[in-house]
Design a protein around this motif. Structure first.
Motif, mmCIF file in Angstrom:
data_model
loop_
_atom_site.group_PDB
_atom_site.id
_atom_site.type_symbol
_atom_site.label_atom_id
_atom_site.label_comp_id
_atom_site.label_asym_id
_atom_site.label_seq_id
_atom_site.Cartn_x
_atom_site.Cartn_y
_atom_site.Cartn_z
ATOM 1 N N ILE A 143 29.995 11.687 48.716
ATOM 2 C CA ILE A 143 29.878 10.335 48.174
ATOM 3 C C ILE A 143 28.439 9.888 48.306
ATOM 4 O O ILE A 143 27.799 10.142 49.334
ATOM 5 N N VAL A 144 27.906 9.236 47.288
ATOM 6 C CA VAL A 144 26.616 8.563 47.422
ATOM 7 C C VAL A 144 26.841 7.066 47.300
ATOM 8 O O VAL A 144 27.652 6.603 46.502
ATOM 9 N N LEU A 159 22.010 7.698 42.422
ATOM 10 C CA LEU A 159 23.187 7.835 41.566
ATOM 11 C C LEU A 159 23.052 9.047 40.643
ATOM 12 O O LEU A 159 24.027 9.771 40.405
ATOM 13 N N GLU A 160 21.836 9.281 40.144
ATOM 14 C CA GLU A 160 21.605 10.452 39.295
ATOM 15 C C GLU A 160 21.842 11.743 40.078
ATOM 16 O O GLU A 160 22.475 12.679 39.568
ATOM 17 N N GLN A 161 21.349 11.782 41.299
ATOM 18 C CA GLN A 161 21.562 12.976 42.128
ATOM 19 C C GLN A 161 23.040 13.136 42.465
ATOM 20 O O GLN A 161 23.567 14.265 42.506
ATOM 21 N N MET A 167 29.475 14.150 42.776
ATOM 22 C CA MET A 167 29.982 13.310 43.847
ATOM 23 C C MET A 167 30.552 12.004 43.299
ATOM 24 O O MET A 167 30.295 11.639 42.151
ATOM 25 N N LEU A 168 31.305 11.322 44.138
ATOM 26 C CA LEU A 168 31.718 9.959 43.832
ATOM 27 C C LEU A 168 30.493 9.069 44.001
ATOM 28 O O LEU A 168 29.850 9.082 45.053
ATOM 29 N N THR A 169 30.158 8.299 42.971
ATOM 30 C CA THR A 169 28.972 7.441 43.022
ATOM 31 C C THR A 169 29.404 5.991 43.180
ATOM 32 O O THR A 169 30.106 5.446 42.341
ATOM 33 N N GLY A 273 35.741 -0.249 54.201
ATOM 34 C CA GLY A 273 37.135 0.111 54.406
ATOM 35 C C GLY A 273 37.740 0.801 53.201
ATOM 36 O O GLY A 273 38.541 1.739 53.342
ATOM 37 N N THR A 274 37.363 0.351 52.018
ATOM 38 C CA THR A 274 37.878 0.973 50.799
ATOM 39 C C THR A 274 37.401 2.416 50.671
ATOM 40 O O THR A 274 38.190 3.326 50.369
ATOM 41 N N ILE A 275 36.113 2.645 50.914
ATOM 42 C CA ILE A 275 35.579 4.007 50.863
ATOM 43 C C ILE A 275 36.247 4.884 51.919
ATOM 44 O O ILE A 275 36.621 6.034 51.660
#
Length: 348
Positions: A143-144, A159-161, A167-169, A273-275
């Motif tokens: 995740i980023v 976000l680009e990487q 990954m989840l952005t 918490g959501t992540i």
């Protein structure tokens, strides 16, 4: 891995409930509260709840800058104690560590003023690239997190990487950054966007002091859907609760009422918490709105975010130092909330 502000601040409880005027001087009580910045808050809870560290199976990498000052070094040490790998939190000799002045009204709403000429503002795209030069996937998925208080272009690069490495952005954006974020294709690069109701109003281009919440949510999600049909959107609405939008469906989750000491940092705790819930395999939503968390057993990542946000406001500090898996599980049980088998399993 994430980027965003790393800093501290001071906290005032204002006298009088009316909104601070343009030319107004206002008395307020200087509080002994601990204030921290967005990346630090969000990644702290995730690292603690998921057991990040050298011996853990979850790994957390903040990317950012601090000043060559005592507070910067203390913050970096605090991040390390939470289990984060701070090898990419570098020191700048050209600016001080990020600093904020927070203010809160008697009803616990409020805002902050944050230094724009801080070390965090010197975080560049090259800092993101430096991390990924020797990047090796530690686990199967990643995740980023692109959080405010560093330049928008730096967050876009992360976000680009993230997209490049599948990954989840995750991103959040301030009201003043919406146009730049959109121009740089930030919405197109984001899998999960988290904003508050004021930021949603700006994205939705809705004018007025107190427009209807449903109108704001509809306008915001409509604009975002056009930019990125696959985006999931989280919109927090203070003590009322939150909205989650995905592919034409909007689900409302009410907040968990509690004794509030300070609401500062609650939105960041909600996203944390959501992540965390997603990392634990919880679904983002349950497929329908509810009016009370006690109606149905807890089962979603958004509900875990709601619980963490509720727990966070019982602390005066923007990071609740007592929050961990054990204390959060006890808080759920003490609140007379039931849990689905999958939800309860993450605490046992």
């Amino acid at each position: 891995m994430g980027t965003g502000g790393i800093g501290s601040g001071i906290f005032f409880s204002l006298e009088g409930g009316h909104t601070l005027g343009r030319n107004e001087s206002r008395m307020g009580k200087l509080e002994p509260f601990g204030d921290f910045c967005k990346q630090h808050i969000i990644m702290h809870y995730i690292a603690v709840l998921l057991g990040a560290g050298k011996t853990g199976s979850f790994h957390s990498f903040p990317i950012g800058k601090i000043g060559n000052d005592d507070i910067g070094y203390r913050l970096r040490l605090m991040m390390e104690k939470a289990g984060m790998d701070t090898s990419h939190v570098t020191v700048s000799n050209n600016a001080a560590t990020l600093f904020s002045v927070c203010f809160q009204y008697p009803d616990h709403s409020g805002g902050n003023i944050t230094s724009a000429n801080s070390a965090s503002n010197l975080a560049q795209s090259s800092d993101i690239d430096a991390y990924f030069e020797n990047y090796q996937m530690v686990g199967k998925e990643g995740i980023v997190l692109a959080a405010p208080e560093v330049p928008v272009a730096t967050r876009i690069r992360l976000l680009e990487q993230g997209r490049k490495h599948k990954m989840l952005t995750v991103a959040s954006v301030l009201s003043t950054e919406v146009e730049e974020f959109e121009r740089l294709k930030g919405f197109e690069l984001t899998s999960l966007l988290a904003v508050n109701i004021d930021e949603a109003q700006c994205i939705g281009e809705i004018e007025g002091d107190q427009p209807d919440t449903d109108i704001i949510v509809q306008a915001c999600t409509s604009r975002l859907q056009k930019a990125n049909p696959e985006m999931q959107v989280l919109i927090t609405d203070g003590s009322r609760g939150s909205y989650c939008y995905y592919k034409g469906q909007t689900e409302f989750t009410p907040s968990l009422q509690t004794t509030v000491v300070s609401t500062a940092g609650a939105g960041d705790a909600f996203l944390s918490g959501t992540i965390t819930g997603l990392c634990c395999g919880l679904p983002l939503t349950k497929g329908f709105s509810s009016g009370d968390l006690k109606e149905f057993p807890l089962q979603t990542a958004v509900e875990l975010g709601t619980i963490l946000a509720s727990f966070s406001v019982t602390s005066a500090d923007t990071i609740h130092e007592g929050a961990n898996a054990a204390s959060l599980g006890n808080y759920i049980r003490q609140s007379d909330l039931s849990m689905s088998e999958t939800f309860e399993k993450i605490f046992t």
